[in-house]
Design an enzyme around this catalytic site. Structure first.
Site, short mmCIF file in Angstrom:
data_model
loop_
_atom_site.label_atom_id
_atom_site.label_comp_id
_atom_site.label_asym_id
_atom_site.label_seq_id
_atom_site.Cartn_x
_atom_site.Cartn_y
_atom_site.Cartn_z
N ILE A 274 0.90 -1.11 0.47
CA ILE A 274 -0.15 0.27 0.44
C ILE A 274 0.68 1.05 0.26
CG2 ILE A 274 -1.93 0.78 1.07
CD1 ILE A 274 -2.25 -1.67 2.51
N SER A 275 0.42 2.01 -0.78
CA SER A 275 1.20 3.74 -1.03
C SER A 275 2.20 3.67 -0.82
CB SER A 275 0.93 4.54 0.25
OG SER A 275 0.90 5.86 -0.30
N ALA A 276 3.39 4.22 0.14
CA ALA A 276 4.73 4.57 0.60
C ALA A 276 5.25 2.43 0.58
CB ALA A 276 5.47 5.56 1.48
N GLY B 278 4.70 -0.05 -1.25
CA GLY B 278 5.58 -0.09 -2.47
C GLY B 278 6.60 -1.07 -3.33
N HIS C 274 -6.89 9.18 -2.83
CA HIS C 274 -5.31 8.77 -2.64
C HIS C 274 -6.28 7.14 -1.65
CE1 HIS C 274 -1.33 6.92 -1.28
NE2 HIS C 274 -1.43 7.01 -0.52
#
Length: 291
Positions: free
Chosen positions: A95-97, A99, A262
């Site tokens: 998820i998000s950072a 990744g 987001h």
């Protein structure tokens, strides 16, 4: 949902992790400013027979900063955690950072990974010193000041939840607030809870560094079925990231969602996030040892 919190000790370093649910295991690599207490998207997965293993990534929660020396070191420790839990294979949700961690893990530990899902994920070089977001983060989320920053945000958010939601909205979405339509009270409450559990620790600057470590060759090595979910209105991680991942991961499927930004688990179209995730997992069912 009952959440079990443990500490895994390995080579003088600590990894804090949580386990929720019983069933096929999913290794969750949470986003920035988060930890093993993450909640977004969990309820639907647990109710559909999955268990979620969420380590606090390097520098977050009670996980050692040293785990984040590199993606290689971090992912070695995630593999050792799975071994400690007697888990031979997992679905990976990044998820998000988180990744870059998910991409590196899937590329280098294919024997452990059944599927990879990227949700609003960073997949290449991200923030640089030239970016205004980076410059603001240097002040607000510096390890010396982040406790005060999040304490103030949580305090204000508890007093004025919809006002703070509206102030934060541009950081999550390319839409203006009116274009997002009628914002549900449940979304406002989800943001309030999020802001009460968020902390940056040393982790956010480790995230920025690790985003620069992920290379095109890592993506090209990934062979497992991969689902990429991203809002077309994401204001935090640009659409360059999902398109880049889809271009270089040959086994990938990309869905651009209509939800407002987001946080793809919120908004009127958020049910599509859960539906696409479950459809993907069911289409790629394998015999994985359940927790």
């Amino acid at each position: 949902m009952e959440r079990k919190i443990e500490i895994f000790q390995c080579e003088g370093m600590s990894i804090e992790y949580s386990i929720i649910g019983k069933g096929e295991p999913i290794l969750v690599l949470h986003g920035g400013h988060s930890n093993c207490y993450e909640e977004f998207g969990y309820k639907h997965l647990v109710e559909n027979g999955f268990s979620l293993i969420t380590p606090s990534r390097a520098g977050y929660g009670r996980t050692s900063k040293a785990v984040g020396e590199s993606l290689a070191v971090a992912c070695t420790h995630y593999a050792k955690l799975l071994h400690q839990l007697n888990i031979e294979k997992v679905h990976v949700l990044a998820i998000s950072a988180g990744g870059p961690s998910g991409l590196y893990f899937a590329a280098n530990y294919p024997e452990l990974v059944s599927t990879l899902t990227l949700q609003s994920a960073v997949t290449k070089k991200w923030l640089t010193p030239k970016d205004l977001t980076y410059q603001a983060a240097r002040i607000l989320f510096n390890p010396k000041t982040e406790r005060l920053t999040w304490g103030l945000i949580a305090w204000m958010n508890n007093l004025f939840p919809r006002f703070i939601f509206r102030q934060m909205f541009p950081s999550f979405s390319k839409l203006n607030y009116r274009e997002a339509g009628d914002i549900k009270q449940s979304d406002v409450e989800a943001i309030r809870r999020m802001n009460n559990r968020q902390r940056s620790g040393e982790g956010f600057f480790i995230d920025i560094k690790q985003a620069n470590e992920i290379k095109r060759d890592h993506l090209r090595k990934i062979s497992c079925p991969t689902l990429i979910l991203h809002s077309q209105y994401d204001g935090s991680v640009s659409l360059e990231h999902p398109h880049y991942a889809h271009q270089h991961i040959s086994s990938s499927t990309l869905y651009l969602l209509e939800t407002w930004g987001h946080l793809i688990w919120l908004g009127h179209s958020s049910t599509m996030t859960d539906e696409k995730m479950m459809q993907f997992l069911k289409e790629n069912e394998v015999e994985i040892k359940a927790l």
